[in-house]
Structure formats: C-alpha cells, structure tokens
Scaffold this active site. Structure first.
Site, PDB file in Angstrom:
ATOM      1  N   THR A 131       0.823  -1.207   0.000  1.00 49.61           N
ATOM      2  CA  THR A 131       0.000   0.000   0.000  1.00 49.61           C
ATOM      3  C   THR A 131       0.861   1.263   0.000  1.00 49.61           C
ATOM      4  O   THR A 131       2.013   1.227   0.442  1.00 49.61           O
ATOM      5  CB  THR A 131      -0.892  -0.008   1.259  1.00 49.61           C
ATOM      6  OG1 THR A 131      -1.515   1.259   1.412  1.00 49.61           O
ATOM      7  CG2 THR A 131      -0.102  -0.294   2.523  1.00 49.61           C
ATOM      8  N   ASP A 132       0.259   2.364  -0.434  1.00 54.71           N
ATOM      9  CA  ASP A 132       0.979   3.652  -0.366  1.00 54.71           C
ATOM     10  C   ASP A 132       1.114   4.148   1.073  1.00 54.71           C
ATOM     11  O   ASP A 132       1.920   5.024   1.364  1.00 54.71           O
ATOM     12  CB  ASP A 132       0.286   4.711  -1.235  1.00 54.71           C
ATOM     13  CG  ASP A 132      -1.152   5.008  -0.837  1.00 54.71           C
ATOM     14  OD1 ASP A 132      -1.662   4.395   0.119  1.00 54.71           O
ATOM     15  OD2 ASP A 132      -1.781   5.862  -1.506  1.00 54.71           O
ATOM     16  N   GLU A 133       0.335   3.553   2.002  1.00 55.91           N
ATOM     17  CA  GLU A 133       0.353   4.054   3.390  1.00 55.91           C
ATOM     18  C   GLU A 133       1.698   3.838   4.072  1.00 55.91           C
ATOM     19  O   GLU A 133       1.989   4.467   5.080  1.00 55.91           O
ATOM     20  CB  GLU A 133      -0.754   3.394   4.219  1.00 55.91           C
ATOM     21  CG  GLU A 133      -2.131   3.676   3.675  1.00 55.91           C
ATOM     22  CD  GLU A 133      -3.245   3.599   4.720  1.00 55.91           C
ATOM     23  OE1 GLU A 133      -2.947   3.496   5.915  1.00 55.91           O
ATOM     24  OE2 GLU A 133      -4.411   3.652   4.303  1.00 55.91           O
ATOM     25  N   TYR A 156      -1.794  -0.444  11.171  1.00 54.96           N
ATOM     26  CA  TYR A 156      -1.977  -1.098   9.866  1.00 54.96           C
ATOM     27  C   TYR A 156      -0.770  -0.833   8.967  1.00 54.96           C
ATOM     28  O   TYR A 156      -0.140  -1.769   8.441  1.00 54.96           O
ATOM     29  CB  TYR A 156      -3.267  -0.611   9.182  1.00 54.96           C
ATOM     30  CG  TYR A 156      -3.309  -0.928   7.701  1.00 54.96           C
ATOM     31  CD1 TYR A 156      -3.446  -2.240   7.258  1.00 54.96           C
ATOM     32  CD2 TYR A 156      -3.174   0.086   6.737  1.00 54.96           C
ATOM     33  CE1 TYR A 156      -3.458  -2.546   5.894  1.00 54.96           C
ATOM     34  CE2 TYR A 156      -3.191  -0.201   5.384  1.00 54.96           C
ATOM     35  CZ  TYR A 156      -3.326  -1.511   4.965  1.00 54.96           C
ATOM     36  OH  TYR A 156      -3.334  -1.810   3.617  1.00 54.96           O
ATOM     37  N   LYS A 160       2.127  -3.350   7.404  1.00 57.34           N
ATOM     38  CA  LYS A 160       2.371  -3.534   5.958  1.00 57.34           C
ATOM     39  C   LYS A 160       3.836  -3.181   5.638  1.00 57.34           C
ATOM     40  O   LYS A 160       4.490  -3.859   4.839  1.00 57.34           O
ATOM     41  CB  LYS A 160       1.426  -2.649   5.126  1.00 57.34           C
ATOM     42  CG  LYS A 160      -0.032  -3.070   5.160  1.00 57.34           C
ATOM     43  CD  LYS A 160      -0.312  -4.438   4.559  1.00 57.34           C
ATOM     44  CE  LYS A 160      -0.158  -4.490   3.061  1.00 57.34           C
ATOM     45  NZ  LYS A 160      -0.592  -5.824   2.525  1.00 57.34           N
TER      46      LYS A 160
HETATM   47  P1  NAD Z   1     -10.045  -7.005   2.415  1.00 56.29           P
HETATM   48  O1  NAD Z   1     -10.026  -6.720   3.886  1.00 56.29           O
HETATM   49  O2  NAD Z   1     -11.243  -6.676   1.632  1.00 56.29           O
HETATM   50  O3  NAD Z   1      -9.744  -8.566   2.183  1.00 56.29           O
HETATM   51  C1  NAD Z   1      -8.759  -9.243   2.886  1.00 56.29           C
HETATM   52  C2  NAD Z   1      -8.933 -10.731   2.580  1.00 56.29           C
HETATM   53  O4  NAD Z   1      -7.898 -11.433   3.283  1.00 56.29           O
HETATM   54  C3  NAD Z   1     -10.254 -11.321   3.069  1.00 56.29           C
HETATM   55  O5  NAD Z   1     -10.807 -12.172   2.094  1.00 56.29           O
HETATM   56  C4  NAD Z   1      -9.883 -12.084   4.321  1.00 56.29           C
HETATM   57  O6  NAD Z   1     -10.739 -13.189   4.584  1.00 56.29           O
HETATM   58  C5  NAD Z   1      -8.471 -12.534   3.993  1.00 56.29           C
HETATM   59  N1  NAD Z   1      -7.674 -12.753   5.203  1.00 56.29           N
HETATM   60  C6  NAD Z   1      -7.536 -11.926   6.266  1.00 56.29           C
HETATM   61  N2  NAD Z   1      -6.760 -12.500   7.199  1.00 56.29           N
HETATM   62  C7  NAD Z   1      -6.376 -13.705   6.705  1.00 56.29           C
HETATM   63  C8  NAD Z   1      -5.576 -14.751   7.188  1.00 56.29           C
HETATM   64  N3  NAD Z   1      -4.996 -14.677   8.407  1.00 56.29           N
HETATM   65  N4  NAD Z   1      -5.380 -15.831   6.413  1.00 56.29           N
HETATM   66  C9  NAD Z   1      -5.951 -15.922   5.187  1.00 56.29           C
HETATM   67  N5  NAD Z   1      -6.762 -14.980   4.689  1.00 56.29           N
HETATM   68  C10 NAD Z   1      -6.966 -13.871   5.436  1.00 56.29           C
HETATM   69  O7  NAD Z   1      -8.750  -6.287   1.855  1.00 56.29           O
HETATM   70  P2  NAD Z   1      -8.546  -5.509   0.469  1.00 56.29           P
HETATM   71  O8  NAD Z   1      -8.996  -4.121   0.635  1.00 56.29           O
HETATM   72  O9  NAD Z   1      -9.051  -6.327  -0.617  1.00 56.29           O
HETATM   73  O10 NAD Z   1      -6.940  -5.473   0.415  1.00 56.29           O
HETATM   74  C11 NAD Z   1      -6.213  -6.556  -0.143  1.00 56.29           C
HETATM   75  C12 NAD Z   1      -4.734  -6.241  -0.076  1.00 56.29           C
HETATM   76  O11 NAD Z   1      -4.449  -5.059  -0.797  1.00 56.29           O
HETATM   77  C13 NAD Z   1      -4.214  -6.011   1.341  1.00 56.29           C
HETATM   78  O12 NAD Z   1      -2.938  -6.588   1.446  1.00 56.29           O
HETATM   79  C14 NAD Z   1      -4.126  -4.500   1.465  1.00 56.29           C
HETATM   80  O13 NAD Z   1      -3.138  -4.127   2.378  1.00 56.29           O
HETATM   81  C15 NAD Z   1      -3.774  -4.120   0.039  1.00 56.29           C
HETATM   82  N6  NAD Z   1      -4.216  -2.781  -0.405  1.00 56.29           N
HETATM   83  C16 NAD Z   1      -5.527  -2.392  -0.230  1.00 56.29           C
HETATM   84  C17 NAD Z   1      -5.936  -1.141  -0.711  1.00 56.29           C
HETATM   85  C18 NAD Z   1      -7.363  -0.684  -0.573  1.00 56.29           C
HETATM   86  O14 NAD Z   1      -7.663   0.472  -0.919  1.00 56.29           O
HETATM   87  N7  NAD Z   1      -8.310  -1.513  -0.126  1.00 56.29           N
HETATM   88  C19 NAD Z   1      -5.019  -0.310  -1.367  1.00 56.29           C
HETATM   89  C20 NAD Z   1      -3.692  -0.747  -1.510  1.00 56.29           C
HETATM   90  C21 NAD Z   1      -3.309  -1.988  -1.037  1.00 56.29           C
HETATM   91  O1  DAU Z   2      -4.124   4.097   0.679  1.00 58.01           O
HETATM   92  C1  DAU Z   2      -4.364   2.728   0.591  1.00 58.01           C
HETATM   93  C2  DAU Z   2      -5.187   2.286   1.775  1.00 58.01           C
HETATM   94  O2  DAU Z   2      -6.502   2.769   1.573  1.00 58.01           O
HETATM   95  C3  DAU Z   2      -5.196   0.760   1.956  1.00 58.01           C
HETATM   96  O3  DAU Z   2      -3.907   0.325   2.239  1.00 58.01           O
HETATM   97  C4  DAU Z   2      -6.148   0.367   3.093  1.00 58.01           C
HETATM   98  O4  DAU Z   2      -6.233  -1.047   3.183  1.00 58.01           O
HETATM   99  C5  DAU Z   2      -7.515   0.930   2.789  1.00 58.01           C
HETATM  100  O5  DAU Z   2      -8.404   0.643   3.846  1.00 58.01           O
HETATM  101  C6  DAU Z   2      -7.443   2.440   2.566  1.00 58.01           C
HETATM  102  O6  DAU Z   2      -7.121   3.124   3.806  1.00 58.01           O
HETATM  103  P1  DAU Z   2      -7.802   4.510   4.211  1.00 58.01           P
HETATM  104  O7  DAU Z   2      -7.699   4.669   5.666  1.00 58.01           O
HETATM  105  O8  DAU Z   2      -7.306   5.623   3.360  1.00 58.01           O
HETATM  106  O9  DAU Z   2      -9.344   4.195   3.731  1.00 58.01           O
HETATM  107  P2  DAU Z   2     -10.729   4.510   4.444  1.00 58.01           P
HETATM  108  O10 DAU Z   2     -11.790   4.221   3.444  1.00 58.01           O
HETATM  109  O11 DAU Z   2     -10.829   3.875   5.780  1.00 58.01           O
HETATM  110  O12 DAU Z   2     -10.663   6.083   4.659  1.00 58.01           O
HETATM  111  C7  DAU Z   2     -10.504   6.981   3.567  1.00 58.01           C
HETATM  112  C8  DAU Z   2     -10.467   8.391   4.126  1.00 58.01           C
HETATM  113  O13 DAU Z   2     -11.771   8.706   4.665  1.00 58.01           O
HETATM  114  C9  DAU Z   2      -9.505   8.567   5.293  1.00 58.01           C
HETATM  115  O14 DAU Z   2      -8.957   9.867   5.239  1.00 58.01           O
HETATM  116  C10 DAU Z   2     -10.388   8.428   6.538  1.00 58.01           C
HETATM  117  C11 DAU Z   2     -11.710   9.005   6.060  1.00 58.01           C
HETATM  118  N1  DAU Z   2     -12.918   8.412   6.675  1.00 58.01           N
HETATM  119  C12 DAU Z   2     -13.045   7.067   6.689  1.00 58.01           C
HETATM  120  C13 DAU Z   2     -14.156   6.467   7.242  1.00 58.01           C
HETATM  121  C14 DAU Z   2     -14.294   4.972   7.303  1.00 58.01           C
HETATM  122  C15 DAU Z   2     -13.918   9.245   7.155  1.00 58.01           C
HETATM  123  O15 DAU Z   2     -13.815  10.489   7.111  1.00 58.01           O
HETATM  124  N2  DAU Z   2     -15.029   8.658   7.695  1.00 58.01           N
HETATM  125  C16 DAU Z   2     -15.181   7.307   7.788  1.00 58.01           C
HETATM  126  O16 DAU Z   2     -16.224   6.853   8.328  1.00 58.01           O
END
Ligand code: NAD
Ligand code: DAU
Length: 349
Positions: A131-133, A156, A160
């Site tokens: 992730t970019d985080e 988190y 990562k």
């Molecule tokens: P998500 O939370 O929707 O899905 C996570 C999946 O992993 C689920 O299916 C869950 O059952 C499985 N999982 C969790 N713990 C596990 C374990 N111990 N063993 C096996 N499976 C397990 O997550 P997502 O948003 O789809 O993110 C997927 C990946 O991409 C993550 O590694 C996250 O860090 C990365 N990522 C997410 C975002 C985003 O915006 N959502 C952006 C950049 C990178």
């Molecule tokens: O940048 C990549 C990341 O993006 C991934 O690595 C993470 O897995 C993914 O969850 C996401 O993280 P964020 O924290 O950026 O996403 P989230 O949707 O939780 O929040 C987006 C922005 O909105 C953040 O600035 C927090 C804000 N927010 C979020 C929630 C849930 C609110 O203001 N209100 C809310 O209720």
C-alpha cells in the site's frame, strides 16, 4: 499447467484479481487461499466458482504448518499475496491481529515458497501487494515515489511496512524472486462497507449520517479496483525481480469533496432532489494519527510496463454506485450481524 496461489482472494481486491486471472488465463490453475474472516466473502466469486481452473482452499496464513502443507500439495509456480487485515480503524483497536496476519502471515508464505521452490527459482514469482500508506503522510505538495522513505503511522501501515521489509529481505538474502506493488486507495464493487465510499453509499441508501472524520480535508488518491487488478497482472508477468511498483491514477480528492460528489451522483440515480444526501454529512471525531494526504507517482509502472488506468474517476464511481444499487442483498447480508456491533463501537461517541 501453471498454478498460482492468490491469498485473500475472497476479499475486495483479491476477488477482482482472482476473476481477472481465472478469465484471462484458462491455462493457469488459480487457487484462492483465504481464511474467510469478516472481510472474506465467497459470494464475491459466484460467477467463477464452477470454473475448472479455479479452486478455493480455506486456510489461515498465520498457520505455518498448514501453509507449507498446501504449498506442497499444490506446488504453485507463483504467489500473489493479498490476504491482510486491511482497515486502519480496526488496527487502532486491535493492533496484534495486524501483526499476526500482515507480518507473521507474510513470513509464513515466504518460508513456504522458499521451501517448495528449493532455490529453483526459474519462472517462479512471489508478488506482494502492499500500500501507499507505508510512505506515511504528504504535505500539500509532492508525490510518493518508489524511493520515498518508509514512514508508517498507523498499526496497519506499520504492519504492511514490516511485511514489505521481510519480502525484500527474502529477495536479498535468499534470492527469492519477489516483486512488490504499492497502490493507492481502491474503490469499486464488493468493497466492504467499513471503508469510506461503500459506507457512505450504504448510509445514503438508508438515510443515515455520513461520518466525516475531522475537518474532511484529508486527501486520498483513488483508483478503480479493476485497474489495480490489471496492474497486478502486469507486474506479476513483466515486473523485474526485487523491484517495487507504485500503482495509482493521479486522482486526488479531499474526503469532503469526494463525499459531496458521491451524494450528487446518488441523488441523481435515486431520483432524489438535488442536495438531499449532502444534508446527511456529519463531522465526527478524527481518526487518531490520521495521515493528511496520500498521492502516488505512478510514472515508473507507466514508463517501464506501459500501465495506465482504463477508466476515469467519474465512470468508475458511477459504475460502483450502479453495482451497489443492483446488489443491495450483498450489502444487506454484510451489514447485518457483526457489522452492527462494529458500527456502534466505531461511530458512537
Ligand atoms: P479485504 O479486507 O477486503 O480482504 C482481505 C482478505 O484477506 C479477506 O478475504 C480475508 O478473509 C483474507 N484474510 C484476512 N486474514 C487472513 C488470514 N490470516 N489468512 C488468510 N486470509 C486472510 O482487503 P482488500 O482491501 O481487498 O486489500 C487486499 C490487499 O491489498 C491487502 O494486502 C491491502 O493491504 C492491500 N491494499 C488495499 C488497498 C485498498 O484500498 N483496499 C489499497 C492498496 C493496497
Ligand atoms: O491508501 C491505501 C489504503 O486505503 C489501503 O492500504 C487500506 O487497506 C484501505 O483501507 C485504505 O485506507 P484509508 O484509511 O485511506 O481508507 P478509508 O476508506 O478507511 O478512509 C478513507 C479516508 O476517509 C480517510 O482519510 C479516513 C476518512 N474516513 C473514513 C471512514 C471509514 C472518514 O472520514 N469517515 C469514515 O467513516
């Protein structure tokens, strides 16, 4: 037949990556390895579950012995690792779960790959989805590049970042053929409604407050999930061993402006008078350690691998809302039960 283990394939991004690979590569056996936590949902994959090149295996990546057993049985040529605890707010209430899955789980997978590949790394690949985080927070200007310093702030992002370091360490120490992707915020169908966009879509549908943390001026860089899956496909097949690739679409939005745009599109699609949903916006207490701004410089993946997003944000958001409107049963199933408890804990002051 080549086989690839995709971890976290039942989650949001994982399900799109799994579908992309199953459809595009009938010559690959795709094994979806997922523990089915609260975030995993096999309903995300109904359309491909009967395909002959797809198999689901329920397993927890924190169980080292089980992971080795699965790797020995399936002899994967590749691993695409997405399984993770992914929600920043949950990492603030339960950091240990993030260390277990994101750090220990990743190391277990690296060990299993190393063991079955036994230094025969030709045509093998371990792609770690990050992730970019991990880069921390930007000020008003600048973009994260692949050489930006790691500076995570939440449990988190710290977990990562740690997993990224382990992946690189296994490349540098053992020669494991790894590639990494660091992507910005994804949005799209099947996104769990704990995250900002699907949470707001759900609340607009039910006329519930739209909780905006702090002053709402925090900035995120949004990419359509299918474009992330396309990038993973490209990096898996063409990325250079040991390298990282930032993935993003140069698409920054302040949270408040994004939610207003969402309200506008939802009002139009639901046939509600203009500005109806905007009135649901409610400013709530800020997230501790909230990163101010993320923005990805995706020049490297564009220049070296020819990657660029396929849809504009307006198209992607419209498609996303349409998906949620036609899949309200999916949303209702997920938001009953445990979700209610989580919501109360997170949003009741
Ligand atoms: P998500 O939370 O929707 O899905 C996570 C999946 O992993 C689920 O299916 C869950 O059952 C499985 N999982 C969790 N713990 C596990 C374990 N111990 N063993 C096996 N499976 C397990 O997550 P997502 O948003 O789809 O993110 C997927 C990946 O991409 C993550 O590694 C996250 O860090 C990365 N990522 C997410 C975002 C985003 O915006 N959502 C952006 C950049 C990178
Ligand atoms: O940048 C990549 C990341 O993006 C991934 O690595 C993470 O897995 C993914 O969850 C996401 O993280 P964020 O924290 O950026 O996403 P989230 O949707 O939780 O929040 C987006 C922005 O909105 C953040 O600035 C927090 C804000 N927010 C979020 C929630 C849930 C609110 O203001 N209100 C809310 O209720």
């Amino acid at each position: 037949m080549k086989s690839i283990i995709i971890t976290g394939g039942a989650g949001f991004i994982g399900s799109h990556v799994t579908r992309t690979f199953v459809n595009k590569y009938p010559e690959y056996q795709i094994i979806n390895l997922d523990a089915l936590t609260y975030a995993g949902n096999l309903g995300n994959l109904r359309d491909i579950e009967e395909r002959s090149n797809y198999k689901f295996v329920k397993a927890d990546i924190t169980d080292a012995n089980k992971i080795v057993e699965i790797f020995k049985e399936h002899q994967p040529d590749g691993v695409i690792h997405l399984a993770a605890e992914s929600h920043v707010d949950r990492s603030i209430t339960n950091p240990v779960a993030f260390v277990m899955t994101n750090v220990i789980g990743t190391v277990n997978l690296l060990n299993a790959a190393k063991e079955i590949w036994e230094d025969h790394y030709y045509e093998k690949r371990f792609l770690h989805v990050s992730t970019d985080e991990v880069y921390g927070s930007l000020g008003e200007i600048g973009l994260f590049t692949e050489t930006s310093r790691y500076d995570p702030h939440s449990p988190y992002s710290a977990s990562k970042a740690s997993s990224d370091h382990f992946v690189r360490a296994y490349h540098d120490t053992f020669g494991l053929p790894v590639v990494l992707t660091n992507c910005s915020n994804n949005y799209g169908p099947n996104h769990f409604p704990e995250k900002l966009i699907p949470l707001c879509i759900h609340n607009i549908l039910h006329n519930k407050p739209l909780p905006i943390y702090g002053d709402g001026k925090f900035t995120r860089d949004w990419l359509f999930v299918i474009d992330h899956a396309r990038a993973i496909d490209l990096v898996y097949h063409k990325g250079k061993n040991g390298e990282s690739y930032n993935v993003g679409g140069f698409n920054e939005w302040q949270n408040i402006n994004l939610v207003k745009e969402l309200c506008k599109q939802m009002d139009e699609k639901l046939g509600r008078p203009e500005r109806t949903s905007e009135q649901l916006i409610t400013f709530v207490k800020d997230r501790p350690g909230h990163d101010i701004r993320y923005a990805i410089d995706a020049t490297k993946i564009n220049r070296e691998l020819g990657y660029s997003p396929s849809v504009t944000f307006e198209q992607g958001l419209s498609e996303t809302i349409d998906w949620y409107l036609s899949n309200q049963e999916w949303l209702n199933d997920i938001t009953s039960g445990d979700y209610q408890q989580y919501y109360k804990m997170q949003y009741t002051v």
